[in-house]
Design a protein around this motif. Structure first.
Motif, PDB file in Angstrom:
ATOM      1  N   CYS A  37       0.801  -1.229   0.000  1.00 21.64           N
ATOM      2  CA  CYS A  37       0.000   0.000   0.000  1.00 21.64           C
ATOM      3  C   CYS A  37       0.833   1.279   0.000  1.00 21.64           C
ATOM      4  O   CYS A  37       0.284   2.366  -0.123  1.00 21.64           O
ATOM      5  N   GLY A  38       2.140   1.157   0.169  1.00 20.21           N
ATOM      6  CA  GLY A  38       2.993   2.336   0.164  1.00 20.21           C
ATOM      7  C   GLY A  38       3.100   3.039   1.505  1.00 20.21           C
ATOM      8  O   GLY A  38       3.766   4.069   1.609  1.00 20.21           O
ATOM      9  N   SER A  39       2.480   2.492   2.553  1.00 22.36           N
ATOM     10  CA  SER A  39       2.627   3.097   3.880  1.00 22.36           C
ATOM     11  C   SER A  39       4.111   3.091   4.250  1.00 22.36           C
ATOM     12  O   SER A  39       4.841   2.159   3.934  1.00 22.36           O
ATOM     13  N   ARG A  40       4.529   4.165   4.922  1.00 21.93           N
ATOM     14  CA  ARG A  40       5.942   4.341   5.257  1.00 21.93           C
ATOM     15  C   ARG A  40       6.052   4.962   6.639  1.00 21.93           C
ATOM     16  O   ARG A  40       5.305   5.878   6.975  1.00 21.93           O
ATOM     17  N   ILE A  41       6.997   4.466   7.412  1.00 25.30           N
ATOM     18  CA  ILE A  41       7.253   5.054   8.728  1.00 25.30           C
ATOM     19  C   ILE A  41       8.751   5.077   8.974  1.00 25.30           C
ATOM     20  O   ILE A  41       9.462   4.129   8.643  1.00 25.30           O
ATOM     21  N   THR A  42       9.209   6.191   9.517  1.00 21.22           N
ATOM     22  CA  THR A  42      10.595   6.316   9.961  1.00 21.22           C
ATOM     23  C   THR A  42      10.549   6.563  11.459  1.00 21.22           C
ATOM     24  O   THR A  42       9.826   7.448  11.925  1.00 21.22           O
ATOM     25  N   VAL A  43      11.300   5.762  12.185  1.00 23.70           N
ATOM     26  CA  VAL A  43      11.322   5.830  13.641  1.00 23.70           C
ATOM     27  C   VAL A  43      12.722   6.218  14.105  1.00 23.70           C
ATOM     28  O   VAL A  43      13.714   5.696  13.599  1.00 23.70           O
ATOM     29  N   ASP A  44      12.796   7.141  15.055  1.00 20.37           N
ATOM     30  CA  ASP A  44      14.045   7.522  15.713  1.00 20.37           C
ATOM     31  C   ASP A  44      13.933   7.155  17.186  1.00 20.37           C
ATOM     32  O   ASP A  44      12.897   7.436  17.807  1.00 20.37           O
ATOM     33  N   VAL A  45      14.968   6.527  17.729  1.00 16.06           N
ATOM     34  CA  VAL A  45      14.973   6.190  19.153  1.00 16.06           C
ATOM     35  C   VAL A  45      16.270   6.625  19.811  1.00 16.06           C
ATOM     36  O   VAL A  45      17.328   6.654  19.183  1.00 16.06           O
ATOM     37  N   THR A  46      16.156   6.946  21.072  1.00 13.47           N
ATOM     38  CA  THR A  46      17.293   7.149  21.948  1.00 13.47           C
ATOM     39  C   THR A  46      17.071   6.233  23.141  1.00 13.47           C
ATOM     40  O   THR A  46      15.980   6.240  23.742  1.00 13.47           O
ATOM     41  N   LEU A  47      18.087   5.429  23.454  1.00 15.87           N
ATOM     42  CA  LEU A  47      17.986   4.469  24.554  1.00 15.87           C
ATOM     43  C   LEU A  47      18.926   4.834  25.687  1.00 15.87           C
ATOM     44  O   LEU A  47      19.985   5.424  25.464  1.00 15.87           O
ATOM     45  N   LYS A  48      18.529   4.426  26.867  1.00 17.88           N
ATOM     46  CA  LYS A  48      19.408   4.494  28.035  1.00 17.88           C
ATOM     47  C   LYS A  48      19.062   3.299  28.903  1.00 17.88           C
ATOM     48  O   LYS A  48      17.895   3.085  29.247  1.00 17.88           O
ATOM     49  N   ASP A  49      20.065   2.502  29.228  1.00 17.45           N
ATOM     50  CA  ASP A  49      19.879   1.317  30.067  1.00 17.45           C
ATOM     51  C   ASP A  49      18.782   0.401  29.531  1.00 17.45           C
ATOM     52  O   ASP A  49      17.984  -0.142  30.293  1.00 17.45           O
ATOM     53  N   GLY A  50      18.717   0.243  28.206  1.00 16.09           N
ATOM     54  CA  GLY A  50      17.766  -0.679  27.602  1.00 16.09           C
ATOM     55  C   GLY A  50      16.330  -0.197  27.552  1.00 16.09           C
ATOM     56  O   GLY A  50      15.423  -0.974  27.275  1.00 16.09           O
ATOM     57  N   ARG A  51      16.130   1.096  27.790  1.00 14.09           N
ATOM     58  CA  ARG A  51      14.786   1.682  27.730  1.00 14.09           C
ATOM     59  C   ARG A  51      14.796   2.870  26.784  1.00 14.09           C
ATOM     60  O   ARG A  51      15.795   3.577  26.655  1.00 14.09           O
ATOM     61  N   ILE A  52      13.658   3.096  26.150  1.00 12.72           N
ATOM     62  CA  ILE A  52      13.522   4.249  25.263  1.00 12.72           C
ATOM     63  C   ILE A  52      13.364   5.502  26.117  1.00 12.72           C
ATOM     64  O   ILE A  52      12.461   5.579  26.944  1.00 12.72           O
ATOM     65  N   VAL A  53      14.265   6.466  25.913  1.00 12.67           N
ATOM     66  CA  VAL A  53      14.178   7.731  26.640  1.00 12.67           C
ATOM     67  C   VAL A  53      13.729   8.878  25.745  1.00 12.67           C
ATOM     68  O   VAL A  53      13.316   9.925  26.247  1.00 12.67           O
ATOM     69  N   ASP A  54      13.821   8.683  24.431  1.00 10.55           N
ATOM     70  CA  ASP A  54      13.261   9.660  23.502  1.00 10.55           C
ATOM     71  C   ASP A  54      12.866   8.918  22.233  1.00 10.55           C
ATOM     72  O   ASP A  54      13.485   7.916  21.861  1.00 10.55           O
ATOM     73  N   TYR A  55      11.814   9.409  21.592  1.00  9.34           N
ATOM     74  CA  TYR A  55      11.210   8.701  20.469  1.00  9.34           C
ATOM     75  C   TYR A  55      10.535   9.703  19.561  1.00  9.34           C
ATOM     76  O   TYR A  55       9.922  10.662  20.033  1.00  9.34           O
ATOM     77  N   ALA A  56      10.670   9.497  18.265  1.00 10.67           N
ATOM     78  CA  ALA A  56       9.927  10.301  17.294  1.00 10.67           C
ATOM     79  C   ALA A  56       9.630   9.420  16.090  1.00 10.67           C
ATOM     80  O   ALA A  56      10.318   8.423  15.848  1.00 10.67           O
ATOM     81  N   GLN A  57       8.583   9.805  15.362  1.00 10.20           N
ATOM     82  CA  GLN A  57       8.194   9.021  14.195  1.00 10.20           C
ATOM     83  C   GLN A  57       7.638   9.932  13.113  1.00 10.20           C
ATOM     84  O   GLN A  57       6.922  10.878  13.394  1.00 10.20           O
ATOM     85  N   ASP A  58       8.011   9.607  11.890  1.00 14.11           N
ATOM     86  CA  ASP A  58       7.474  10.286  10.722  1.00 14.11           C
ATOM     87  C   ASP A  58       6.608   9.246  10.021  1.00 14.11           C
ATOM     88  O   ASP A  58       7.124   8.252   9.497  1.00 14.11           O
ATOM     89  N   VAL A  59       5.296   9.446  10.044  1.00 10.01           N
ATOM     90  CA  VAL A  59       4.347   8.431   9.594  1.00 10.01           C
ATOM     91  C   VAL A  59       3.582   8.933   8.376  1.00 10.01           C
ATOM     92  O   VAL A  59       2.944   9.985   8.427  1.00 10.01           O
ATOM     93  N   LYS A  60       3.655   8.151   7.317  1.00  5.29           N
ATOM     94  CA  LYS A  60       2.854   8.391   6.113  1.00  5.29           C
ATOM     95  C   LYS A  60       2.204   7.048   5.803  1.00  5.29           C
ATOM     96  O   LYS A  60       2.759   6.239   5.055  1.00  5.29           O
ATOM     97  N   ALA A  61       1.066   6.817   6.422  1.00  4.99           N
ATOM     98  CA  ALA A  61       0.450   5.496   6.355  1.00  4.99           C
ATOM     99  C   ALA A  61      -1.062   5.617   6.308  1.00  4.99           C
ATOM    100  O   ALA A  61      -1.633   6.684   6.551  1.00  4.99           O
ATOM    101  N   CYS A  62      -1.695   4.486   6.035  1.00  4.85           N
ATOM    102  CA  CYS A  62      -3.156   4.402   6.068  1.00  4.85           C
ATOM    103  C   CYS A  62      -3.629   4.579   7.516  1.00  4.85           C
ATOM    104  O   CYS A  62      -2.820   4.602   8.452  1.00  4.85           O
ATOM    105  N   ALA A  63      -4.918   4.669   7.701  1.00  2.00           N
ATOM    106  CA  ALA A  63      -5.479   4.877   9.040  1.00  2.00           C
ATOM    107  C   ALA A  63      -5.073   3.774  10.010  1.00  2.00           C
ATOM    108  O   ALA A  63      -4.825   4.042  11.189  1.00  2.00           O
TER     109      ALA A  63
END
Length: 157
Positions: A37-63
């Motif tokens: 379907c052409g849905s696309r997502i880009t995810v950015d993560v920052t980890l500390k001690d095996g946990r996500i401490v910052d997160y962002a996403q660029d989402v171009k997807a269906c509902a």
């Protein structure tokens, strides 16, 4: 049939995308695309001690992809890599085998249970969880502990 798949709850989640955008200096970034379907997502993560401490996403997807990404965006920060991977596996089982929805912080994925009857929609629904799990693995592989690198030199005794 379509009303069940695109419920008001799913459409509301899709319209409210938490953590939209990109991080300036993530530990890892991963892009996933649904060829169907052409849905696309880009995810950015920052980890500390095996946990996500910052997160962002660029989402171009269906509902459906947007709704799943919204749930990820709402609950990613503070999640351990194991929680992300467990939620991804539970979501996959829910879609592919009619398994139980994920529990805990990602329990809202239960709203996507009707997608199981629409296999062409599975990939787009999984994108955010696939991308986030992979980004976490990439980030973990870069940590000094996993590579055997030292973060600083020992001082003279």
């Amino acid at each position: 049939m379509i009303d069940e798949l695109y419920s008001a709850k799913i459409l509301k989640a899709a319209a409210n995308m938490p953590r939209a955008g990109r991080l300036a200096r993530p530990d890892a970034s991963v892009e996933k695309v649904s060829k169907l379907c052409g849905s696309r997502i880009t995810v950015d993560v920052t980890l500390k001690d095996g946990r996500i401490v910052d997160y962002a996403q660029d989402v171009k997807a269906c509902a459906l992809g947007q709704a799943a990404a919204a749930i990820m965006g709402e609950h990613a920060v503070g999640a351990s890599v194991e929680e992300i991977e467990s939620a991804r596996e539970a979501l996959r089982a829910m879609l592919k085998q009619g398994g139980s929805p994920p529990e805990g912080r990602f329990a809202d994925l239960a709203m996507l249970a009707p997608v199981k009857d629409y296999p062409p929609r599975h990939v787009s629904t999984m994108l955010a969880f696939e991308a986030t799990a992979e980004a976490c693995r990439v980030a973990l592989a870069k940590t000094p502990e996993s590579t055997g690198e030292r973060t600083s030199r020992a001082g003279a005794a």
